[in-house]
Motif scaffolding. Sequence first.
Motif, mmCIF file in Angstrom:
data_model
loop_
_atom_site.group_PDB
_atom_site.id
_atom_site.type_symbol
_atom_site.label_atom_id
_atom_site.label_comp_id
_atom_site.label_asym_id
_atom_site.label_seq_id
_atom_site.Cartn_x
_atom_site.Cartn_y
_atom_site.Cartn_z
ATOM 1 N N ALA A 1 -66.134 -26.624 -10.623
ATOM 2 C CA ALA A 1 -64.844 -26.041 -11.009
ATOM 3 C C ALA A 1 -63.769 -26.325 -9.981
ATOM 4 O O ALA A 1 -64.015 -26.237 -8.771
ATOM 5 N N PHE A 2 -62.588 -26.657 -10.501
ATOM 6 C CA PHE A 2 -61.361 -26.605 -9.692
ATOM 7 C C PHE A 2 -61.027 -25.118 -9.576
ATOM 8 O O PHE A 2 -61.232 -24.516 -8.528
ATOM 9 N N VAL A 3 -60.635 -24.523 -10.680
ATOM 10 C CA VAL A 3 -60.411 -23.070 -10.773
ATOM 11 C C VAL A 3 -60.644 -22.694 -12.234
ATOM 12 O O VAL A 3 -59.987 -23.251 -13.130
ATOM 13 N N ALA A 4 -61.571 -21.744 -12.504
ATOM 14 C CA ALA A 4 -61.910 -21.394 -13.895
ATOM 15 C C ALA A 4 -60.978 -20.339 -14.477
ATOM 16 O O ALA A 4 -61.281 -19.760 -15.514
ATOM 17 N N GLY A 5 -59.872 -20.077 -13.800
ATOM 18 C CA GLY A 5 -58.878 -19.169 -14.387
ATOM 19 C C GLY A 5 -58.507 -18.047 -13.452
ATOM 20 O O GLY A 5 -58.988 -17.973 -12.316
ATOM 21 N N ALA A 6 -57.609 -17.196 -13.946
ATOM 22 C CA ALA A 6 -57.337 -15.950 -13.231
ATOM 23 C C ALA A 6 -58.612 -15.123 -13.267
ATOM 24 O O ALA A 6 -59.429 -15.275 -14.182
ATOM 25 N N ASP A 7 -58.783 -14.262 -12.268
ATOM 26 C CA ASP A 7 -60.002 -13.449 -12.191
ATOM 27 C C ASP A 7 -59.933 -12.355 -13.261
ATOM 28 O O ASP A 7 -59.215 -11.366 -13.104
ATOM 29 N N ASP B 1 -68.968 -18.932 -6.208
ATOM 30 C CA ASP B 1 -69.818 -18.086 -7.067
ATOM 31 C C ASP B 1 -69.035 -17.541 -8.255
ATOM 32 O O ASP B 1 -69.624 -17.106 -9.249
ATOM 33 N N LYS B 2 -67.692 -17.563 -8.190
ATOM 34 C CA LYS B 2 -66.851 -17.132 -9.324
ATOM 35 C C LYS B 2 -66.052 -18.325 -9.866
ATOM 36 O O LYS B 2 -64.960 -18.159 -10.429
ATOM 37 N N LEU B 3 -66.580 -19.510 -9.685
ATOM 38 C CA LEU B 3 -65.923 -20.748 -10.127
ATOM 39 C C LEU B 3 -64.470 -20.810 -9.653
ATOM 40 O O LEU B 3 -63.579 -21.278 -10.363
ATOM 41 N N ASN B 4 -64.257 -20.295 -8.445
ATOM 42 C CA ASN B 4 -62.948 -20.345 -7.767
ATOM 43 C C ASN B 4 -61.847 -19.612 -8.526
ATOM 44 O O ASN B 4 -60.660 -19.963 -8.412
ATOM 45 N N ALA B 5 -62.238 -18.585 -9.302
ATOM 46 C CA ALA B 5 -61.241 -17.814 -10.070
ATOM 47 C C ALA B 5 -60.191 -17.219 -9.129
ATOM 48 O O ALA B 5 -60.480 -16.834 -7.997
ATOM 49 N N LEU B 6 -58.970 -17.165 -9.631
ATOM 50 C CA LEU B 6 -57.817 -16.746 -8.823
ATOM 51 C C LEU B 6 -57.711 -15.224 -8.797
ATOM 52 O O LEU B 6 -57.307 -14.617 -9.790
ATOM 53 N N ASN B 7 -58.080 -14.628 -7.674
ATOM 54 C CA ASN B 7 -57.858 -13.184 -7.521
ATOM 55 C C ASN B 7 -56.697 -12.969 -6.540
ATOM 56 O O ASN B 7 -56.055 -13.918 -6.094
ATOM 57 N N LYS B 8 -56.417 -11.704 -6.209
ATOM 58 C CA LYS B 8 -55.284 -11.394 -5.330
ATOM 59 C C LYS B 8 -55.419 -12.111 -3.990
ATOM 60 O O LYS B 8 -54.440 -12.629 -3.445
ATOM 61 N N ALA C 1 -52.766 -32.191 -6.974
ATOM 62 C CA ALA C 1 -53.988 -31.475 -7.354
ATOM 63 C C ALA C 1 -55.122 -32.485 -7.515
ATOM 64 O O ALA C 1 -54.967 -33.488 -8.220
ATOM 65 N N ALA C 2 -56.243 -32.215 -6.858
ATOM 66 C CA ALA C 2 -57.475 -32.995 -7.035
ATOM 67 C C ALA C 2 -58.405 -32.112 -7.861
ATOM 68 O O ALA C 2 -59.065 -31.218 -7.329
ATOM 69 N N VAL C 3 -58.414 -32.347 -9.174
ATOM 70 C CA VAL C 3 -59.086 -31.421 -10.101
ATOM 71 C C VAL C 3 -60.539 -31.852 -10.268
ATOM 72 O O VAL C 3 -60.838 -32.860 -10.911
ATOM 73 N N ASN C 4 -61.445 -31.064 -9.678
ATOM 74 C CA ASN C 4 -62.846 -31.469 -9.538
ATOM 75 C C ASN C 4 -63.775 -30.741 -10.505
ATOM 76 O O ASN C 4 -64.935 -30.514 -10.171
ATOM 77 N N GLY C 5 -63.286 -30.378 -11.693
ATOM 78 C CA GLY C 5 -64.139 -29.681 -12.654
ATOM 79 C C GLY C 5 -63.262 -28.824 -13.550
ATOM 80 O O GLY C 5 -62.125 -29.197 -13.847
ATOM 81 N N PHE C 6 -63.778 -27.647 -13.965
ATOM 82 C CA PHE C 6 -63.002 -26.776 -14.854
ATOM 83 C C PHE C 6 -61.630 -26.428 -14.261
ATOM 84 O O PHE C 6 -61.537 -25.984 -13.112
ATOM 85 N N ALA C 7 -60.583 -26.623 -15.055
ATOM 86 C CA ALA C 7 -59.231 -26.158 -14.703
ATOM 87 C C ALA C 7 -58.739 -25.406 -15.933
ATOM 88 O O ALA C 7 -58.025 -25.954 -16.777
ATOM 89 N N LEU C 8 -59.177 -24.169 -16.035
ATOM 90 C CA LEU C 8 -58.894 -23.369 -17.237
ATOM 91 C C LEU C 8 -57.917 -22.251 -16.892
ATOM 92 O O LEU C 8 -57.922 -21.741 -15.768
ATOM 93 N N GLY C 9 -57.112 -21.860 -17.860
ATOM 94 C CA GLY C 9 -56.191 -20.743 -17.661
ATOM 95 C C GLY C 9 -55.350 -20.939 -16.409
ATOM 96 O O GLY C 9 -54.669 -21.957 -16.250
#
Length: 264
Positions: free
Chosen positions: A60-66, A22-29, A101-109
């Motif tokens: 998204a792979f990960v859309a960035g830091a949260d 739901d947060k495009l896998n954004a990296l939080n703590k 890394a298997a990048v399955n979409g957005f890999a931003l930031g």
Amino acid sequence: MYHSIITHLENGILTVTINRPDKLNALNKSVFDDLDLMMDEAYANHEIKGVIITGSGTKAFVAGADIAEFSSFSKEEATALSIRGQEVFQKIENCPKPVIAAVNGFALGGGCELAMSCHFRVCSDNAKFGQPEVNLGLIPGYGGTQRLTHLVGKGKSMEWHMTAKIVDAQEALSSGLVNYVTTNEELLPKVTALMQQILTKAPIAIGKLIECINVAVINDSAFTNGKTGYTIEAEQFGACFETEDMKEGTTAFLEKRKANFTGK
Ligand code: COA
């Protein structure tokens, strides 16, 4: 054990899925804490031979830091966040077992930075890469300025960072940021096949390769105790001769049979 990642161990391959769709896998703590723990497990657990990192869903792979998590940070808190992220990603980069890394979409930031901390990358044809931090009045903090420069060269790294360029899968491929592009369906099978191929080789030699190749790009005498990459390569080449796998590999070649490596 984990809150924000899902792990699945099969045939020695630990597949790690960042799971905040739901947060495009954004990296939080929580994701960082889980990745840190997971890497400790990958280093220590003899049943884990290699690691694949991907994101949940197909967008998204990960859309960035949260961004929501750090937007009110002080200078000190932000510096600590950067150091924490760098440490976790260095743990991935320096893992003696292969990490793909298997990048399955957005890999931003931070997502692009996570992918770049892996030993190499394969992406789906809908993947998009970028370091768009300048849009937020920021720069990358988890190694992006360093690793993107190593991977695509100074000119592209400068331009992509300065313009916040979003790079598609084909440009990522032609620039050397990823090794292969597949469909979304073929992504994990392709990465798994590559990993299986690597896992037929001598594991200690693979670990030494990772160390030597990392030294070639890190080029930090503090990290290498003042030794050059060539010195470290010679030492590690020599150390291979003390392994059972080196004896097995050379004997199997001379006996015209397939080597059976045990990781010893
Ligand atoms: N940090 C926190 N939340 C994020 C996020 C991030 N880096 N990226 C996406 N999200 C969240 C959105 O806020 C949204 O949450 P909401 O539904 O509670 O509002 C959800 O994920 C879906 O994202 P959304 O922006 O609605 O999807 P989209 O398809 O319209 O756009 C992106 C996708 C990737 C283009 C867009 O999310 C984006 O630009 N994200 C930030 C990228 C970035 O700057 N990363 C670097 C951070 S340092």
